[in-house]
Design a protein around this motif. Structure first.
Motif, PDB file in Angstrom:
ATOM      1  N   HIS A  38       0.777  -0.994  -0.016  1.00 59.93           N
ATOM      2  CA  HIS A  38       0.049  -0.137  -0.018  1.00 59.93           C
ATOM      3  C   HIS A  38       0.861   1.099   0.035  1.00 59.93           C
ATOM      4  O   HIS A  38       2.004   1.382   0.728  1.00 59.93           O
ATOM      5  CB  HIS A  38      -0.825   0.174   1.251  1.00 59.93           C
ATOM      6  CG  HIS A  38      -2.116  -0.881   1.193  1.00 59.93           C
ATOM      7  ND1 HIS A  38      -1.662  -2.405   1.471  1.00 59.93           N
ATOM      8  CD2 HIS A  38      -3.115  -0.977   0.795  1.00 59.93           C
ATOM      9  CE1 HIS A  38      -2.823  -3.070   1.158  1.00 59.93           C
ATOM     10  NE2 HIS A  38      -3.720  -2.122   0.716  1.00 59.93           N
ATOM     11  N   CYS A  39       0.262   2.209  -0.536  1.00 53.89           N
ATOM     12  CA  CYS A  39       1.150   3.592  -0.952  1.00 53.89           C
ATOM     13  C   CYS A  39       1.442   4.308   0.557  1.00 53.89           C
ATOM     14  O   CYS A  39       0.371   4.323   1.273  1.00 53.89           O
ATOM     15  CB  CYS A  39       0.349   4.707  -1.728  1.00 53.89           C
ATOM     16  SG  CYS A  39       1.280   6.231  -1.887  1.00 53.89           S
ATOM     17  N   GLU A  40       2.553   4.785   0.588  1.00 51.14           N
ATOM     18  CA  GLU A  40       2.972   5.351   2.237  1.00 51.14           C
ATOM     19  C   GLU A  40       2.386   6.479   2.413  1.00 51.14           C
ATOM     20  O   GLU A  40       2.424   6.926   3.386  1.00 51.14           O
ATOM     21  CB  GLU A  40       4.478   5.095   2.313  1.00 51.14           C
ATOM     22  CG  GLU A  40       5.183   5.952   1.514  1.00 51.14           C
ATOM     23  CD  GLU A  40       6.630   5.779   1.838  1.00 51.14           C
ATOM     24  OE1 GLU A  40       7.379   6.818   1.348  1.00 51.14           O
ATOM     25  OE2 GLU A  40       7.191   4.937   2.562  1.00 51.14           O
ATOM     26  N   GLU A  41       1.662   7.207   1.182  1.00 54.23           N
ATOM     27  CA  GLU A  41       1.075   8.584   1.481  1.00 54.23           C
ATOM     28  C   GLU A  41      -0.283   8.432   1.575  1.00 54.23           C
ATOM     29  O   GLU A  41      -0.773   9.299   2.268  1.00 54.23           O
ATOM     30  CB  GLU A  41       1.673   9.514   0.270  1.00 54.23           C
ATOM     31  CG  GLU A  41       3.240   9.758   0.383  1.00 54.23           C
ATOM     32  CD  GLU A  41       3.592  10.863  -0.460  1.00 54.23           C
ATOM     33  OE1 GLU A  41       2.782  11.590  -0.991  1.00 54.23           O
ATOM     34  OE2 GLU A  41       4.750  11.145  -0.406  1.00 54.23           O
ATOM     35  N   CYS A  42      -0.852   7.806   0.412  1.00 55.67           N
ATOM     36  CA  CYS A  42      -2.442   7.825   0.538  1.00 55.67           C
ATOM     37  C   CYS A  42      -2.980   6.504   0.945  1.00 55.67           C
ATOM     38  O   CYS A  42      -4.368   6.188   1.061  1.00 55.67           O
ATOM     39  CB  CYS A  42      -2.981   8.038  -1.017  1.00 55.67           C
ATOM     40  SG  CYS A  42      -2.382   7.007  -2.236  1.00 55.67           S
ATOM     41  N   ASP A  43      -2.257   5.489   1.104  1.00 54.92           N
ATOM     42  CA  ASP A  43      -2.684   4.044   1.465  1.00 54.92           C
ATOM     43  C   ASP A  43      -3.495   3.322   0.699  1.00 54.92           C
ATOM     44  O   ASP A  43      -4.187   2.394   0.881  1.00 54.92           O
ATOM     45  CB  ASP A  43      -3.271   4.337   2.839  1.00 54.92           C
ATOM     46  CG  ASP A  43      -3.206   2.948   3.602  1.00 54.92           C
ATOM     47  OD1 ASP A  43      -2.219   2.385   3.590  1.00 54.92           O
ATOM     48  OD2 ASP A  43      -4.492   2.634   4.379  1.00 54.92           O
ATOM     49  N   CYS A  44      -3.392   3.868  -0.647  1.00 55.67           N
ATOM     50  CA  CYS A  44      -4.048   3.042  -1.606  1.00 55.67           C
ATOM     51  C   CYS A  44      -3.180   1.832  -1.960  1.00 55.67           C
ATOM     52  O   CYS A  44      -1.867   1.762  -2.002  1.00 55.67           O
ATOM     53  CB  CYS A  44      -4.268   3.913  -3.020  1.00 55.67           C
ATOM     54  SG  CYS A  44      -5.189   5.153  -3.020  1.00 55.67           S
ATOM     55  N   LEU A  59       5.197   4.139  -3.313  1.00 60.84           N
ATOM     56  CA  LEU A  59       4.195   5.083  -3.645  1.00 60.84           C
ATOM     57  C   LEU A  59       3.544   4.409  -5.020  1.00 60.84           C
ATOM     58  O   LEU A  59       3.852   3.918  -5.913  1.00 60.84           O
ATOM     59  CB  LEU A  59       4.928   6.287  -4.011  1.00 60.84           C
ATOM     60  CG  LEU A  59       5.837   7.036  -3.106  1.00 60.84           C
ATOM     61  CD1 LEU A  59       6.302   8.348  -3.816  1.00 60.84           C
ATOM     62  CD2 LEU A  59       4.852   7.616  -1.898  1.00 60.84           C
ATOM     63  N   CYS A  60       2.276   4.950  -4.852  1.00 62.72           N
ATOM     64  CA  CYS A  60       1.373   4.381  -5.954  1.00 62.72           C
ATOM     65  C   CYS A  60       1.787   5.314  -7.237  1.00 62.72           C
ATOM     66  O   CYS A  60       2.505   6.356  -7.127  1.00 62.72           O
ATOM     67  CB  CYS A  60      -0.279   4.550  -5.766  1.00 62.72           C
ATOM     68  SG  CYS A  60      -0.596   6.252  -5.448  1.00 62.72           S
ATOM     69  N   SER A  62       0.010   7.831  -8.911  1.00 58.29           N
ATOM     70  CA  SER A  62      -0.426   9.199  -8.999  1.00 58.29           C
ATOM     71  C   SER A  62       0.417   9.818  -7.757  1.00 58.29           C
ATOM     72  O   SER A  62       1.033  11.100  -7.926  1.00 58.29           O
ATOM     73  CB  SER A  62      -1.854   9.143  -8.580  1.00 58.29           C
ATOM     74  OG  SER A  62      -2.154   8.644  -7.139  1.00 58.29           O
ATOM     75  N   CYS A  63       0.703   9.248  -6.376  1.00 55.53           N
ATOM     76  CA  CYS A  63       1.701   9.899  -5.674  1.00 55.53           C
ATOM     77  C   CYS A  63       3.004  10.160  -6.348  1.00 55.53           C
ATOM     78  O   CYS A  63       3.542  11.124  -5.844  1.00 55.53           O
ATOM     79  CB  CYS A  63       1.476   9.018  -4.232  1.00 55.53           C
ATOM     80  SG  CYS A  63       0.076   9.357  -3.639  1.00 55.53           S
ATOM     81  N   ARG A  67       5.087  13.623  -6.678  1.00 56.91           N
ATOM     82  CA  ARG A  67       6.538  14.000  -6.143  1.00 56.91           C
ATOM     83  C   ARG A  67       7.418  14.151  -7.362  1.00 56.91           C
ATOM     84  O   ARG A  67       8.419  14.945  -7.127  1.00 56.91           O
ATOM     85  CB  ARG A  67       7.008  12.592  -5.223  1.00 56.91           C
ATOM     86  CG  ARG A  67       8.267  12.733  -4.670  1.00 56.91           C
ATOM     87  CD  ARG A  67       8.756  11.623  -3.936  1.00 56.91           C
ATOM     88  NE  ARG A  67       7.980  11.812  -2.700  1.00 56.91           N
ATOM     89  CZ  ARG A  67       8.205  10.707  -1.786  1.00 56.91           C
ATOM     90  NH1 ARG A  67       8.791   9.751  -1.827  1.00 56.91           N
ATOM     91  NH2 ARG A  67       7.314  10.888  -0.605  1.00 56.91           N
TER      92      ARG A  67
END
Length: 88
Positions: A38-44, A59-60, A62-63, A67
């Motif tokens: 899971h993405c560490e910024e948005c949890d997707c 990161l996913c 989009s994140c 960045r």
């Protein structure tokens, strides 16, 4: 041949140094360690295909794109300086 204060090959040395710095910066930003599910910024959830394609992904898509855009604006080097600063 008179070249002023710069020695022979100074321009090429400057180009080589800029490229070396860019490579070093890019390598330091490569993901390290195990990837995340899971993405560490948005949890997707990060798709399995992305985790396989990018080892150590954190990161996913989009994140990561966000960045990259943030870092792209401030990543340039100006080794030449202004003409005024060279005259002082």
């Amino acid at each position: 041949m008179a070249t002023g204060w710069a020695g022979d090959g100074a321009v090429q040395d400057q180009i080589d140094a800029t490229i070396k710095d860019a490579i070093q910066r890019a390598r330091s930003q490569l993901p390290q360690g195990p990837g995340l599910t899971h993405c560490e910024e948005c949890d997707c959830e990060i798709p399995p295909a992305r985790r396989q394609a990018v080892p150590g992904v954190r990161l996913c898509v989009s994140c990561q794109e966000a960045r990259d855009q943030e870092q792209g604006a401030s990543s340039g080097y100006n080794r030449r300086g202004s003409k005024d600063s060279q005259l002082r």
